[in-house]
Design an enzyme around this catalytic site. Structure first.
Site, PDB file in Angstrom:
ATOM      1  N   LYS A   1       0.811  -1.234   0.000  1.00  0.00           N
ATOM      2  CA  LYS A   1       0.000   0.000   0.000  1.00  0.00           C
ATOM      3  C   LYS A   1       0.839   1.276   0.000  1.00  0.00           C
ATOM      4  O   LYS A   1       0.475   2.236  -0.658  1.00  0.00           O
ATOM      5  CB  LYS A   1      -0.997  -0.005   1.156  1.00  0.00           C
ATOM      6  CG  LYS A   1      -0.382   0.038   2.524  1.00  0.00           C
ATOM      7  CD  LYS A   1      -1.423  -0.248   3.599  1.00  0.00           C
ATOM      8  CE  LYS A   1      -0.789  -0.111   4.966  1.00  0.00           C
ATOM      9  NZ  LYS A   1      -1.499  -0.860   6.000  1.00  0.00           N
TER      10      LYS A   1
ATOM     11  N   ARG B   1      -8.454  -1.393  16.721  1.00  0.00           N
ATOM     12  CA  ARG B   1      -8.763  -0.999  15.360  1.00  0.00           C
ATOM     13  C   ARG B   1      -9.687  -2.098  14.840  1.00  0.00           C
ATOM     14  O   ARG B   1     -10.671  -2.407  15.496  1.00  0.00           O
ATOM     15  CB  ARG B   1      -7.493  -0.797  14.519  1.00  0.00           C
ATOM     16  CG  ARG B   1      -7.739   0.173  13.353  1.00  0.00           C
ATOM     17  CD  ARG B   1      -6.511   0.418  12.486  1.00  0.00           C
ATOM     18  NE  ARG B   1      -6.177  -0.733  11.655  1.00  0.00           N
ATOM     19  CZ  ARG B   1      -5.183  -0.734  10.759  1.00  0.00           C
ATOM     20  NH1 ARG B   1      -4.441   0.346  10.584  1.00  0.00           N
ATOM     21  NH2 ARG B   1      -4.931  -1.806  10.038  1.00  0.00           N
TER      22      ARG B   1
HETATM   23  C1  PLP Z   1      -0.639  -1.579   6.670  1.00  0.00           C
HETATM   24  C2  PLP Z   1      -0.973  -2.889   7.222  1.00  0.00           C
HETATM   25  C3  PLP Z   1       0.029  -3.848   7.391  1.00  0.00           C
HETATM   26  C4  PLP Z   1       1.482  -3.578   7.105  1.00  0.00           C
HETATM   27  O1  PLP Z   1       1.993  -2.759   8.110  1.00  0.00           O
HETATM   28  P1  PLP Z   1       3.567  -2.390   8.185  1.00  0.00           P
HETATM   29  O2  PLP Z   1       3.715  -1.761   9.517  1.00  0.00           O
HETATM   30  O3  PLP Z   1       3.849  -1.476   7.069  1.00  0.00           O
HETATM   31  O4  PLP Z   1       4.306  -3.664   8.094  1.00  0.00           O
HETATM   32  C5  PLP Z   1      -0.355  -5.104   7.854  1.00  0.00           C
HETATM   33  N1  PLP Z   1      -1.640  -5.377   8.157  1.00  0.00           N
HETATM   34  C6  PLP Z   1      -2.628  -4.474   8.026  1.00  0.00           C
HETATM   35  C7  PLP Z   1      -4.019  -4.862   8.366  1.00  0.00           C
HETATM   36  C8  PLP Z   1      -2.328  -3.198   7.557  1.00  0.00           C
HETATM   37  O5  PLP Z   1      -3.309  -2.304   7.429  1.00  0.00           O
END
Ligand code: PLP
Length: 389
Positions: free
Chosen positions: A39, A134
Site C-alpha cells: 500500500k 482498530r
Molecule cells: C498496513 C498494514 C500492514 C502492514 O503494516 P507495516 O507496519 O507497514 O508492516 C499489515 N496489516 C494491516 C491490516 C495493515 O493495514
C-alpha cells in the site's frame, strides 16, 4: 548527461530485493510466511516483482485500486485485501483479490453473493480484536460469526489474523500472540482443522517474531503482513534497524531554488501560518541550533503536498526549519558540500513521508537495478523508468 527530473524518488530495486530475501529467510526458518504489503508503494509492480523474486509468498494491500495496478501489470501471486472490504466494492474485491480480511458478517455475505455471481471461490480471513481497538471481531463473538461464514456459498474460510500497534500502540508480544494461537486451537476444537492461516500482524511483530535469541516459540502464527520493514529496513516499535537490511532503498531528491543569507528570526507582527500553527522561532524548534544573527538558508522546491516534513531525514550539517505546501526551508550554514541554486539535496524518509512521496503525482519514481526480478520475469527494467503517475 541526462537531466533527471526534480524532485524525484529514486528506488533501488536491488536493495528492495535484498531486504525481502533477508527478512523472508529469517522468518521462513520460524515457519512464518510473508505477505508483502504494497500500500505504501501504491501497488508498484516493480517493487512487487522484486519481492516475489526474493521469495515473498503473496501480496497484501488495503485498496482495490492498487490491485488493479498490480493485475494490469500481470503480477501473478495470491493477493489479499487486508482492510475489511467496503460493501460498495464487493464485486471488485472478489474479482481482483484471492483473499480478504474481514470483520463484518454482512460484508462476507455480500462477498459470497458476488463470488457466486462470478463463479469463483473467495477466501476469507477473520480478524480478531486483541486490544489495539482498530479492526477485529471481539474474541467472544468469533465462533458465532465463523459458524455463519462456514455456511456461505463460494466463501472459503482459511484462517484468522490480528492487527496491533496501529491505533493504540499495543505491542505484539508473547502474551497476545499466544492468545491468538489459543483462539486458533479452540476454533479447531469446535469446527475441526480449518484454521490454516494464522496471520499475527505487521512489521511491529518483528521484535516478537525474531526474538532476542531467535529461540522464541511463535506458536501457531504462520504469517506476517510486512510493509514498512521490507521497504525501510527497520521495525516500527522502536525504529531499530533490522540486522543486515538496507535503510536506503528509497532516496528523495529535491532541488534548491533560493539560497541566501537571511536573519534567523522573522520580523513584523507574528500570527498564524498557512498551516494553522504559530511558527516557533527558527532554530529553537530543533533544540540543537540557536543562531544569533544570520544563517545560510536554502529553499527547496518540494513541500507538504509531497512529503511529511517531520519524517524527512536531511543530510548531515543541515536542519529542516519549516515547510509549506511547495517550499521546504533548510538551514545549510554548516553543510559541508557545495550548495548553489540548482543543487540537488538527498533525503531519507520515514514511513509517513515515504507514503506521501509515493502518492504525490509531482514526484516521479525512478527505478534503478532490478536484475533479480527481471530474471524471474524474463524482462528487463529500463535503468530509468517512471512509475504509472
Ligand atoms: C498496513 C498494514 C500492514 C502492514 O503494516 P507495516 O507496519 O507497514 O508492516 C499489515 N496489516 C494491516 C491490516 C495493515 O493495514
Amino acid at each position: 548527461m541526462i537531466q533527471l527530473p526534480a524532485p524525484r524518488l529514486e528506488i533501488d530495486l536491488d536493495k528492495v530485493f535484498h531486504n525481502a530475501l533477508t527478512l523472508g529467510n529469517r522468518l521462513r526458518k520460524k515457519g512464518i510466511s510473508v505477505t508483502g504489503v504494497t500500500k505504501a508503494t501504491l501497488g508498484s509492480p516493480e517493487i512487487a516483482e522484486a519481492w516475489l523474486a526474493a521469495g515473498i509468498d503473496g501480496l497484501g494491500d488495503s485498496r482495490t485500486e492498487n490491485f488493479t495496478t498490480l493485475r494490469a501489470a500481470k503480477v501473478r501471486t495470491p493477493m489479499s485485501l487486508i482492510r475489511t472490504p467496503m460493501l460498495s466494492q464487493v464485486d471488485q474485491v472478489v474479482n481482483l483479490t484471492n483473499v480478504s480480511f474481514n470483520t463484518e458478517l454482512e460484508v462476507i455475505q455480500r462477498l459470497s453473493v458476488a463470488a457466486k455471481k462470478s463463479d469463483i471461490m473467495h477466501e476469507v480471513i477473520l480478524m480478531v480484536e486483541l486490544g489495539d481497538l482498530r479492526e477485529g471481531i471481539m474474541p467472544a463473538l468469533l465462533e458465532k460469526t465463523l459458524s455463519k461464514v462456514l455456511k456461505l456459498p463460494n466463501i472459503l474460510f482459511t484462517g484468522i489474523g490480528t492487527n496491533l500497534a496501529c491505533r493504540s500502540g499495543v505491542s505484539p508480544d508473547c502474551k497476545n500472540m499466544a492468545a491468538l494461537s489459543v483462539i486458533a486451537d479452540s476454533l479447531e476444537t469446535t469446527f475441526g482443522p480449518i484454521v490454516s492461516v494464522v496471520s499475527g500482524g505487521n512489521s511491529a511483530n518483528l521484535d516478537w517474531a525474531l526474538g532476542k535469541n531467535g529461540e522464541e516459540n511463535t506458536g501457531r502464527i504462520n504469517n506476517l503482513r510486512l510493509g514498512e520493514s521490507l521497504l525501510l529496513g527497520c521495525e516500527p516499535l522502536h525504529r531499530k534497524i533490522l540486522q543486515g537490511m538496507f535503510t536506503t532503498s528509497f532516496t528523495l531528491i529535491a532541488e534548491v531554488i533560493e539560497l541566501s543569507i537571511k536573519p534567523s528570526e522573522p520580523w513584523g507582527e507574528i500570527a498564524q501560518c498557512a498551516f494553522g500553527d504559530i511558527p516557533e522561532q527558527s532554530g529553537t524548534n530543533t533544540g540543537n541550533s540557536v543562531h544569533n544573527g544570520s544563517i545560510k538558508q536554502a529553499i527547496l522546491a518540494i513541500g507538504r503536498q509531497d512529503i511529511d516534513p517531520e519524517g524527512l531525514i536531511p543530510p548531515l550539517g543541515t536542519i529542516i526549519l519549516s515547510a509549506s505546501s511547495d517550499h521546504l526551508i533548510l538551514d545549510v550554514t554548516h553543510y559541508r558540500g557545495n550548495i548553489l541554486v540548482g543543487t540537488e539535496i538527498a533525503f531519507q524518509q520515514n514511513y509517513s513521508s515515504l507514503l506521501r512521496s509515493m502518492t504525490s503525482p509531482f514526484i516521479p519514481k525512478i527505478m534503478n537495478g532490478g536484475s533479480e526480478s527481471a530474471k524471474r520475469n524474463g524482462v528487463g527494467y529500463h535503468q530509468l523508468s517512471s512509475s504509472p503517475s
